[in-house]
Write a protein that holds these residues in place. Sequence first.
Motif, PDB file in Angstrom:
ATOM      1  N   GLN A 208      -5.970  10.770  -1.314  1.00  0.00           N
ATOM      2  CA  GLN A 208      -5.803   9.322  -1.260  1.00  0.00           C
ATOM      3  C   GLN A 208      -6.943   8.641  -2.001  1.00  0.00           C
ATOM      4  N   THR A 209      -8.022   9.384  -2.267  1.00  0.00           N
ATOM      5  CA  THR A 209      -9.128   8.826  -3.045  1.00  0.00           C
ATOM      6  C   THR A 209      -9.459   9.819  -4.137  1.00  0.00           C
ATOM      7  N   GLY A 210     -10.305   9.425  -5.028  1.00  0.00           N
ATOM      8  CA  GLY A 210     -10.717  10.361  -6.062  1.00  0.00           C
ATOM      9  C   GLY A 210      -9.846  10.240  -7.301  1.00  0.00           C
ATOM     10  N   PRO A 211     -10.194  11.004  -8.342  1.00  0.00           N
ATOM     11  CA  PRO A 211      -9.464  10.881  -9.610  1.00  0.00           C
ATOM     12  C   PRO A 211      -7.982  11.232  -9.487  1.00  0.00           C
TER      13      PRO A 211
ATOM     14  N   ALA B 222      -6.009  10.340  -7.104  1.00  0.00           N
ATOM     15  CA  ALA B 222      -5.405   9.465  -6.096  1.00  0.00           C
ATOM     16  C   ALA B 222      -3.958   9.044  -6.340  1.00  0.00           C
ATOM     17  N   PRO B 223      -3.478   8.898  -7.581  1.00  0.00           N
ATOM     18  CA  PRO B 223      -2.055   8.536  -7.726  1.00  0.00           C
ATOM     19  C   PRO B 223      -1.116   9.495  -7.006  1.00  0.00           C
TER      20      PRO B 223
ATOM     21  N   ARG C 124       2.486   9.540   1.467  1.00  0.00           N
ATOM     22  CA  ARG C 124       3.022   8.277   1.990  1.00  0.00           C
ATOM     23  C   ARG C 124       4.540   8.296   1.956  1.00  0.00           C
TER      24      ARG C 124
ATOM     25  N   ASP D 178      -6.868  12.320   3.955  1.00  0.00           N
ATOM     26  CA  ASP D 178      -7.325  12.302   2.587  1.00  0.00           C
ATOM     27  C   ASP D 178      -8.293  13.456   2.358  1.00  0.00           C
TER      28      ASP D 178
ATOM     29  N   PRO E   2      -0.107  12.455 -16.367  1.00  0.00           N
ATOM     30  CA  PRO E   2       0.404  11.233 -17.003  1.00  0.00           C
ATOM     31  C   PRO E   2      -0.641  10.483 -17.821  1.00  0.00           C
TER      32      PRO E   2
ATOM     33  N   ALA F 115       5.476   2.132 -18.693  1.00  0.00           N
ATOM     34  CA  ALA F 115       4.505   1.060 -18.482  1.00  0.00           C
ATOM     35  C   ALA F 115       3.147   1.445 -19.049  1.00  0.00           C
ATOM     36  N   ILE F 116       2.663   2.660 -18.718  1.00  0.00           N
ATOM     37  CA  ILE F 116       1.308   2.967 -19.164  1.00  0.00           C
ATOM     38  C   ILE F 116       1.227   3.343 -20.637  1.00  0.00           C
TER      39      ILE F 116
ATOM     40  N   ALA G 227       4.167   0.497   2.106  1.00  0.00           N
ATOM     41  CA  ALA G 227       3.245  -0.633   1.930  1.00  0.00           C
ATOM     42  C   ALA G 227       3.751  -1.518   0.806  1.00  0.00           C
ATOM     43  N   LYS G 228       3.364  -2.804   0.847  1.00  0.00           N
ATOM     44  CA  LYS G 228       4.001  -3.712  -0.096  1.00  0.00           C
ATOM     45  C   LYS G 228       3.616  -3.465  -1.544  1.00  0.00           C
ATOM     46  N   GLU G 229       2.465  -2.829  -1.787  1.00  0.00           N
ATOM     47  CA  GLU G 229       2.155  -2.595  -3.186  1.00  0.00           C
ATOM     48  C   GLU G 229       2.564  -1.186  -3.634  1.00  0.00           C
ATOM     49  N   GLU G 230       3.281  -0.474  -2.783  1.00  0.00           N
ATOM     50  CA  GLU G 230       3.682   0.879  -3.123  1.00  0.00           C
ATOM     51  C   GLU G 230       4.780   0.834  -4.168  1.00  0.00           C
TER      52      GLU G 230
END
Lengths: 291, 416, 357
Positions: free
Chosen positions: B42-45, B47-48, B54, B80, B234, B267-268, B318-321
């Motif tokens: 959930q953290t770190g490089p 994390a995506p 989730r 995490d 990615p 997108a990216i 979550a709303k930004e998921e």
Amino acid sequence: MVDFLQMVLSGIAVGSSYALMGLGMVLIYKASKVPNFVQGEMALLPVFISFMLLSTYKIPYYIAFPATLIFAFFLGCFLEFAILRRAKAPNILGLIIITIGMEMMLLGFVSWKFGASQRAMPFPISSYDSIMIGDIFISSLDMLTLVVALVIMLGLFLFFRFSKMGVAMKATQMNENAAALMGIKTKQIRMVTWGISAMVGAVAGLLIAPVLVEPYMMWDPMLKGFAGAVVGGMTSLPGAVFGAYIVGITEHLFGGYISIEFKSVVAFVIIVIVLCIKPSGLFARHYVKKV
Amino acid sequence: MKKYLAYVLTVMTLVILGLAFNTAAEEGITDTEIHIGQWGPQTGPAAPWGAVARGTDAYFKMINEDGGIHGRKLVLHYFDDGYNPAKTMAGVKQLQEEIGMFAWVGGVGTAPGLAVKDYIMDKKIPWIGPSAGSRHWIDPPSKYLFNTYPLYLGDAQLLCKYAVETLGLKRIAIAFQNDDYGKQGLEGARKQLAKSGLKLVTEIPVNVADVDMKPHIMKFRKAKADAVLLFVGPGHVARLQGTGKAMQFTPQWMTASTCGDHPLMMAITKGLYAGTISSTFGMMDPKQVGIGNKEVSQTPSLPLLAKYKKDAYGKFAAKEERWGMTFSTGMGLVEPFVEAAKRCGRELTREKLVAELEKIQNFNGIMGTVNYAPFDPKDPRCRIGQQEVFLLRAEADGSSTILTDWYQTEFIPMEH
Amino acid sequence: MLLQENVLMDMKRDYYEDVQIFTSGTIVFWLGALMLLLTLFPFIAKNYYIYVANYMAINVIVVVGLNLLVGYTGQISMGHAGFFAIGAYGTIALMTHAHFPFLLALPCAGIVAALLGFLLGLPALRLDGPYLAIATLGFGITATQIIGKIKLFGERQGLHAPKLTIGPWHIQTDKDFYFILIPITIFMVLIARNIVKTKVGRAFIAIRDADIAASTMGVNLTFYKTLAFAVSAFYAAVGGGLYAFVLRFIEPELFSMFMSIMFLTMVVVGGLGSIMGSVTGACLLAFLDLQLRNILEIPYFGEWIKALSESYFSLTGVSNIQLIIFGLILIIIMLFEPLGIFGIWIRFKKYWMTWPF
């Protein structure tokens, strides 16, 4: 031959973004005598703010970018004022740990606020267009980075030479007590140095962002910039830029001709060799310590 | 002095007693709950990839809303680990010993998974669907480890097959990440191309820490590659494609299942991803959509997936998921577990779960067909789970065109 | 009065008193109590906490060694993850391919690392400050990259640790390993204390304080500076070898620059130039490293953070609060007391001793 020139040109292109990070680190090293590990994150937060302004609030570029730079300036000043200054009787290792702590906090804060997914940054110049010189390519973004790095270096040089604040900064770095005796507000000067360094870092970040935006994006440029500054001499601004170019070009030449996997390793090996010959870097004066 | 000593000794005893909460390990099952554990970065490089855990969480909440599994609610404990095996081990041990997990599901990463695999297997705890297509899970197979993620070898096989047979390209190159994922891509590509008498024109390793891709593109250009397989993450795909465009090198880009999330990739890469062919193992069904037809991942045509999007993602994320491949992978990987648990009925034990899992044949959830077989220590196929993938092409308008049907890939054992 | 003199004015009456490992009776008593606690600990605590204790012990070994270099000799190193990796890989390789027993493989890997440390010390003779930091950083990166290429070490796939047997004893659980790890840790700490108290330690301190003056007094700078690197490399390698067995699986990506920076942080936060400080610093930060993930489970605080995340921040990134808190702890400790945890202890002791003045 074309390959060689292409590699050199690519090396210069990537060296420019390292150079911007290196400039920031040298500025702070001269002012606070500490290698600044929070340089990357001081740039990261303004870049994310700028991303937010551009994508969520749809503010045009010519307002968003200057706003970002001003935010970066205040962020740098704030970090120095609120945290670094409060360190009592600091020694260099203690200060390094404080900068590492600040770095973790900022990184955690950016990841917390913005989430971890990768994003694309809207930017007026695309990193996908390129300019061709004969058979050799340089992308437009890289060209812009090169120009900006040189302009900033020139600007800083003129600033330090001719402006009152710049001369005051140089005086503070040379001998703090004497400068204070001459009426220079050394604490404010240090704060402003941090602010300027953060601004330079933010410029570097904005130029790296169009490729990909993610919370860990500033680590590699910061390291390479640090390495470049060390090679060029931590007390010399043109040295930092020159060192960064050396790192970039060596990486590319080695990567192109010998091995891509080891290109970062070789850059560091070259640095160690250079340091063995000139222990304070290429352009700095090696001060002999008083016994 | 004596009083002082006595005081200190009392404090020490209390501290020692405080550490002594030595409750017996539970089996993770009560009358009303089933405790399942999962780890993820959930953290770190990395994390995506945290979206996988989730996704599983939202899926379990959806199942609970529908009544759970025979009256028991699924409780997911995910933590995490920052992709750091030491922390994975700490988390697994803590959850297993303090609360006691009935089973483990998912778990992103080959290295973190390998660190805890022996611990979980020694305790005879089922582990379903590690979120990494590594051969280490099944070669040699373990009785309690059920793989669901298609091996990366298969992606390389199908991509090369398509490039050579359908597109008629001869000069295939590969950019591979310097780890198990990339190496599998390399091996699969070599084996598949050898069948047509071809070789990879160049093989370029990519360090995860590298952000500057110019040397790599220069090498590809020099080798005049027609198609480039990208067995990288990615972020690196975006960089490679961007640098390639800047250096005016535009081969047929081909990516593996990790980059199957086309809206994210579009997108990216700011649209450069259009035309890239990637292998994938879920989120749509070629039979449903039809080969040559398009699908938009935000409006899934697969009914089950649409249900998940509405009930699991819509209500519990979550709303930004983002609704994307990683999130739904979290759901797809544990579907066999949920199915087997349902088949067990009210009497749910670990051994019964393993027996039911072994009986799973031709199970189709939102991913490909999953097959298990009774445990045979010499045959990795009893635990390999899913072995099919298919190809998609990203289109400029954000949709994806289905290029092939499900393809059963060949399992190549590791060299020991 | 006599007690105060001993604590505050460090008056030693003769050379032998100065090189004593334990400076007074009270210290021996408290250390004895600590030994008792450590022996009883695995019988009363859960297996998970024994794992945490093992992890902390390994960090203690590395950090004590690193302190000899950074705190006592005044050189900075950001590449100790490289020595740590050499120890881990070396021990496993010696055990699987050369069939060394564990207790022999560990020091041998340590000696290999010490030789490399010596080599790294040579360029370090001319460098200091950020220059040395970059040179050592380069070493750390190089070591892991080279290991990642060697087939013997499993290349990038990683390596599994073999089953551990010492004599007739099979080591399988964390508890078994604890009983090997803690004695080794205590032994290494005692050796470090011994080094520090005698001629070598004095030479290190002299080099840190005024190296040119030291060399005029007859301290051979070359020898002692490289020795400092070699000894700290040995400690890091021993820690690495033990780590390989605690984790049971290693791969090159584990030994990253973040690990080196973490070691350096532990040394500084613990207290430069103090063995007890390194022990406490390592224990504290290693504990936080593993346990901060539980911060969201704390009853009211966790809920509050989640609610805050939903309104202002992202819920998906909420675990990043670990980083924020870790950084905050570092900053607070270093701001309050640049001498680290040991400095806090000294201040506390002085206050206690000189009260009510």
